[in-house]
Design a protein around this motif. Structure first.
Motif, PDB file in Angstrom:
ATOM      1  N   TRP A   1       0.841  -1.207   0.000  1.00  0.00           N
ATOM      2  CA  TRP A   1       0.000   0.000   0.000  1.00  0.00           C
ATOM      3  C   TRP A   1       0.871   1.250   0.000  1.00  0.00           C
ATOM      4  O   TRP A   1       0.599   2.196  -0.749  1.00  0.00           O
ATOM      5  CB  TRP A   1      -0.904   0.011   1.230  1.00  0.00           C
ATOM      6  CG  TRP A   1      -2.027  -0.959   1.159  1.00  0.00           C
ATOM      7  CD1 TRP A   1      -2.510  -1.556   0.031  1.00  0.00           C
ATOM      8  CD2 TRP A   1      -2.805  -1.452   2.253  1.00  0.00           C
ATOM      9  NE1 TRP A   1      -3.534  -2.395   0.359  1.00  0.00           N
ATOM     10  CE2 TRP A   1      -3.747  -2.355   1.714  1.00  0.00           C
ATOM     11  CE3 TRP A   1      -2.805  -1.222   3.620  1.00  0.00           C
ATOM     12  CZ2 TRP A   1      -4.667  -3.020   2.492  1.00  0.00           C
ATOM     13  CZ3 TRP A   1      -3.733  -1.886   4.394  1.00  0.00           C
ATOM     14  CH2 TRP A   1      -4.656  -2.777   3.840  1.00  0.00           C
ATOM     15  N   LEU A   2       1.920   1.236   0.833  1.00  0.00           N
ATOM     16  CA  LEU A   2       2.823   2.395   0.871  1.00  0.00           C
ATOM     17  C   LEU A   2       3.435   2.642  -0.508  1.00  0.00           C
ATOM     18  O   LEU A   2       3.516   3.789  -0.971  1.00  0.00           O
ATOM     19  CB  LEU A   2       3.942   2.169   1.890  1.00  0.00           C
ATOM     20  CG  LEU A   2       3.604   2.336   3.358  1.00  0.00           C
ATOM     21  CD1 LEU A   2       4.829   2.064   4.206  1.00  0.00           C
ATOM     22  CD2 LEU A   2       3.125   3.752   3.600  1.00  0.00           C
ATOM     23  N   ILE A   3       3.863   1.532  -1.154  1.00  0.00           N
ATOM     24  CA  ILE A   3       4.493   1.678  -2.470  1.00  0.00           C
ATOM     25  C   ILE A   3       3.484   2.204  -3.482  1.00  0.00           C
ATOM     26  O   ILE A   3       3.801   3.058  -4.319  1.00  0.00           O
ATOM     27  CB  ILE A   3       5.096   0.334  -2.914  1.00  0.00           C
ATOM     28  CG1 ILE A   3       6.265  -0.026  -2.014  1.00  0.00           C
ATOM     29  CG2 ILE A   3       5.548   0.390  -4.352  1.00  0.00           C
ATOM     30  CD1 ILE A   3       6.740  -1.428  -2.198  1.00  0.00           C
ATOM     31  N   MET A   4       2.226   1.715  -3.379  1.00  0.00           N
ATOM     32  CA  MET A   4       1.181   2.200  -4.288  1.00  0.00           C
ATOM     33  C   MET A   4       0.986   3.700  -4.112  1.00  0.00           C
ATOM     34  O   MET A   4       0.908   4.451  -5.103  1.00  0.00           O
ATOM     35  CB  MET A   4      -0.137   1.473  -4.000  1.00  0.00           C
ATOM     36  CG  MET A   4      -0.202   0.089  -4.593  1.00  0.00           C
ATOM     37  SD  MET A   4      -1.424  -0.937  -3.780  1.00  0.00           S
ATOM     38  CE  MET A   4      -2.926  -0.092  -4.171  1.00  0.00           C
ATOM     39  N   ILE A   5       0.911   4.148  -2.851  1.00  0.00           N
ATOM     40  CA  ILE A   5       0.730   5.587  -2.598  1.00  0.00           C
ATOM     41  C   ILE A   5       1.912   6.367  -3.182  1.00  0.00           C
ATOM     42  O   ILE A   5       1.740   7.357  -3.892  1.00  0.00           O
ATOM     43  CB  ILE A   5       0.611   5.848  -1.080  1.00  0.00           C
ATOM     44  CG1 ILE A   5      -0.684   5.230  -0.556  1.00  0.00           C
ATOM     45  CG2 ILE A   5       0.631   7.333  -0.788  1.00  0.00           C
ATOM     46  CD1 ILE A   5      -0.775   5.230   0.959  1.00  0.00           C
TER      47      ILE A   5
END
Lengths: 222, 103
Positions: A31-35
């Motif tokens: 999720w962090l990487i997606m953001i």
């Protein structure tokens, strides 16, 4: 299971389909990487200019090098694969480098790498069939002689397994060795294995995953 | 012959003094170590690829980029068998399927 990804929280039971599933470190880091990648993409097209700034230079260089790599290793007629390969490269690179920020790399989880390699596996066969026609494509398996058919099928099925296990094994091996080094000497020394396992192996494995995807897809199409 | 049998019997008695789970875990640890012998193959293979790559760069320095790309690809494919060995070792150590059979 000391090195399995930690479960951060569990989805409540009343949620349909997903109730009771544990949400692991892999998912939250993803999720962090997606953001991060979404914000980067959104911001870098906002600041496009005739005279490129530093960010635009880096982004343009990345896009151009992915396009050059695709054109040189798949052929100029398959330049349409460049966006997919670029996405793959950005995600795997960000995931591998997550180890530098004290996060567990999502690629050190077999679920992530299997998902990525199944996308490649499906594209290999979908675009192979699209380019050659379904019957012609399946006839290829029985060449040069029908006796070799089972070997060809096993060879095709081993492609996603070897792709995903290569990335997974490299990253998990890095995670385990890093853990041991941190237990042994937690001061200054872990910098060296960080450089090797996160920076060097991370960038190299990204390149290799993308390159092998390109090679497999273009082999199935030609 | 008689002595050999006695030695085997003594060994068997000694081993059966431990509970089953300990024995399976010990054997798994040895098996994990043996599985990592697979690392020899990729070591030789990658070294060979790197040597040939260095030779090729020496002969044709202007093609360095292509040579390095091809070499890395070959080295990655050669690495696969070693990674399989590593996975087997990791499964034996951390996700042992044999211990579950004892339950």
């Amino acid at each position: 299971m000391e090195f399995a990804p930690k479960i951060h929280f569990t989805i409540p039971e009343w949620v349909p389909l997903l109730g009771g599933t544990g949400v692991t470190e892999t998912v939250t880091t993803t999720w962090l990487i997606m953001i991060l990648l979404t914000v980067l993409g959104w911001y870098s097209i906002r600041v496009l200019d005739e005279i490129p700034g530093p960010l635009q230079n880096v982004v343009e260089m990345f896009v151009e090098s992915i396009q050059n790599l695709t054109a040189s290793s798949m052929g100029p007629d398959k330049l349409g694969f460049a966006p997919y390969m670029g996405t793959l490269a950005l995600y795997i690179l960000a995931a591998n480098l997550a180890g530098l920020f004290a996060l567990r790399p999502p690629t050190a989880d077999l679920n992530t790498t299997m998902a990525l390699s199944f996308i490649t596996f499906i594209s290999i066969h979908y675009y192979g069939m699209k380019r050659k026609g379904v019957t012609e494509y399946f006839k290829e398996f029985a060449r040069p002689m029908p006796l070799i058919l089972p070997l060809n099928i096993i060879g095709e099925l081993s492609t996603p397994i070897s792709l995903s296990f290569r990335l997974f094994g490299n990253m998990l091996g890095g995670v385990i060795i890093m853990y041991i080094v941190y237990q042994l000497i937690p001061f200054a020394l872990p910098v060296l294995p960080h450089i090797y396992f996160d920076l060097f192996a991370g960038v190299l494995q990204t390149f290799i995953f993308v390159m092998l995807s390109m090679v497999f897809i273009s082999l199935a199409m030609d | 012959m008689q002595e050999g049998n006695e030695i085997i019997k003594a060994l068997f008695d000694w081993i059966s003094g431990y509970d089953k789970k300990t024995l399976v875990l010990a054997a798994s640890a040895i098996g994990a170590g043996l599985a990592m012998i697979a690392g020899i193959g990729p070591g030789i293979g990658q070294g060979y690829a790197a040597g040939k790559g260095a030779e090729a760069v020496g002969r044709q320095p202007e093609a360095q980029g292509d040579i390095i790309g091809t070499m890395l690809l070959g080295a990655a494919v050669a690495e696969t068998t070693g990674i399989y060995g590593l996975i087997v070792a990791l499964i034996l150590l951390f996700a042992n399927p044999l211990v579950r059979l004892l339950m």
